[in-house]
Design an enzyme around this catalytic site. Structure first.
Site, PDB file in Angstrom:
ATOM      1  N   SER A 136      -5.692  -3.162   8.896  1.00  0.00           N
ATOM      2  CA  SER A 136      -5.021  -2.462   7.812  1.00  0.00           C
ATOM      3  C   SER A 136      -3.935  -3.392   7.272  1.00  0.00           C
ATOM      4  CB  SER A 136      -4.440  -1.137   8.320  1.00  0.00           C
ATOM      5  OG  SER A 136      -3.731  -0.460   7.312  1.00  0.00           O
ATOM      6  N   TYR A 151      -3.554  -0.710  -3.378  1.00  0.00           N
ATOM      7  CA  TYR A 151      -3.788  -1.499  -2.159  1.00  0.00           C
ATOM      8  C   TYR A 151      -3.326  -0.731  -0.926  1.00  0.00           C
ATOM      9  CZ  TYR A 151      -3.190  -4.965   1.488  1.00  0.00           C
ATOM     10  OH  TYR A 151      -3.245  -5.629   2.688  1.00  0.00           O
ATOM     11  N   LYS A 155      -5.396   0.832   2.512  1.00  0.00           N
ATOM     12  CA  LYS A 155      -5.041   0.539   3.898  1.00  0.00           C
ATOM     13  C   LYS A 155      -4.630   1.791   4.662  1.00  0.00           C
ATOM     14  CE  LYS A 155      -6.046  -3.803   3.806  1.00  0.00           C
ATOM     15  NZ  LYS A 155      -7.190  -4.277   4.627  1.00  0.00           N
TER      16      LYS A 155
END
Length: 279
Positions: A136, A151, A155
């Site tokens: 992650s 983004y 994650k």
């Protein structure tokens, strides 16, 4: 001591992935490594051998991923550790990024990871052993970075699916760990790797400042060494009872503590409303 464990590592041609496969080969592990450009990987490591298998893979193509994992098992006879490392950073506010840009980031960072898990698990489940590392980011734990919302959300998704995965596969003797790397000195923040919005909106001053800070100031000055990060992952793979959550790198504890403090503070402040719903 010589080891025969077989690792399958995605995103292996640069950054943490490349550092990891180099360390693994130094330590006599056998490694299948995937990339979008296999020639770049071969030029770094070498041709296929008894201990190394470079594979050109499109992670968004489920059949392509399935074939790569089958080739790995065919080449080495087994599969023990999977590292879902491939991904990229998409910069841009939620308003700025197009549907295409947002979905592309999810396709690689999330659905590419799911494709690997889906196709690796039949082997791990049958042999009743194995370990899946899903890489992650500290941005997958704390998302308060303006201009990094998409983004970070990819994650966060990786973290969430890993928590569920760990519960789903524990009865088969298979482990799952989500890794939250901090800032490592790789090319992740280089202008060639991080993607900026096709249509930026000037009014988002905080996002532009964050973008420039990451690309121009933090890039090249990250405090963590990818080689040492790779060593830590290898050490973790040898643990009998590895954690589901693993912070990796200097500075990650600050993000951990700040978020715990924020959530706890909000919970205490608004507790009257929280419990106002009781019948």
């Amino acid at each position: 001591m010589e080891t025969t464990k077989v690792w399958f590592v995605t995103g292996a041609s640069k950054g943490l992935g490349l550092a990891l496969i180099k360390k693994l080969l130094e330590k006599n592990y056998r490694v299948a490594a995937t990339t979008r450009n296999v020639q770049a990987l071969i030029s770094e490591i070498g041709e296929a051998s008894e201990i190394f298998l470079p594979l050109e893979v499109s992670l968004t193509d489920d059949e392509n991923v399935k074939s790569a994992i089958a080739k790995t098992v065919g080449h080495f006879g087994q599969l023990d550790v999977v590292v879902n490392n491939a991904g990229y950073g998409q910069i841009g506010t939620l308003e700025e990024l197009s549907d295409k840009e947002a979905r592309a980031n999810f396709d690689i960072n999330v659905f590419g990871t799911l494709n690997v898990i889906r196709n690796a698990m039949p082997y791990l489940r049958e042999q009743r052993s194995g370990h899946i590392f899903n890489i992650s980011s500290i941005g997958g734990y704390a998302g308060n970075f303006p201009g990094w919302g998409i983004y970070c959300s990819t994650k966060f998704a990786v973290a969430g699916l890993t928590e569920a995965l760990a519960e789903e596969i524990k009865d088969f003797g298979v482990k799952a760990t989500v890794v939250y790397p901090g800032y490592f000195r790789t090319d992740f923040l280089s202008k060639e790797s991080a993607r900026t919005p096709e249509n930026s909106i000037p009014e988002y001053e905080a996002a532009r400042n964050s973008e420039q800070a990451h690309l121009d100031e933090i890039n090249g000055n990250q405090p963590n060494d990818p080689g040492k990060g790779a060593e830590a992952l290898i050490a973790m793979s040898e643990e009998q009872n590895p954690p589901v959550h693993f912070l990796l790198g200097s500075g990650t504890d600050e993000f951990l503590n700040n978020k715990i403090k924020t959530i706890t503070g909000d919970a205490e402040k608004w507790s009257d409303l929280t419990f106002s719903t009781v019948i």
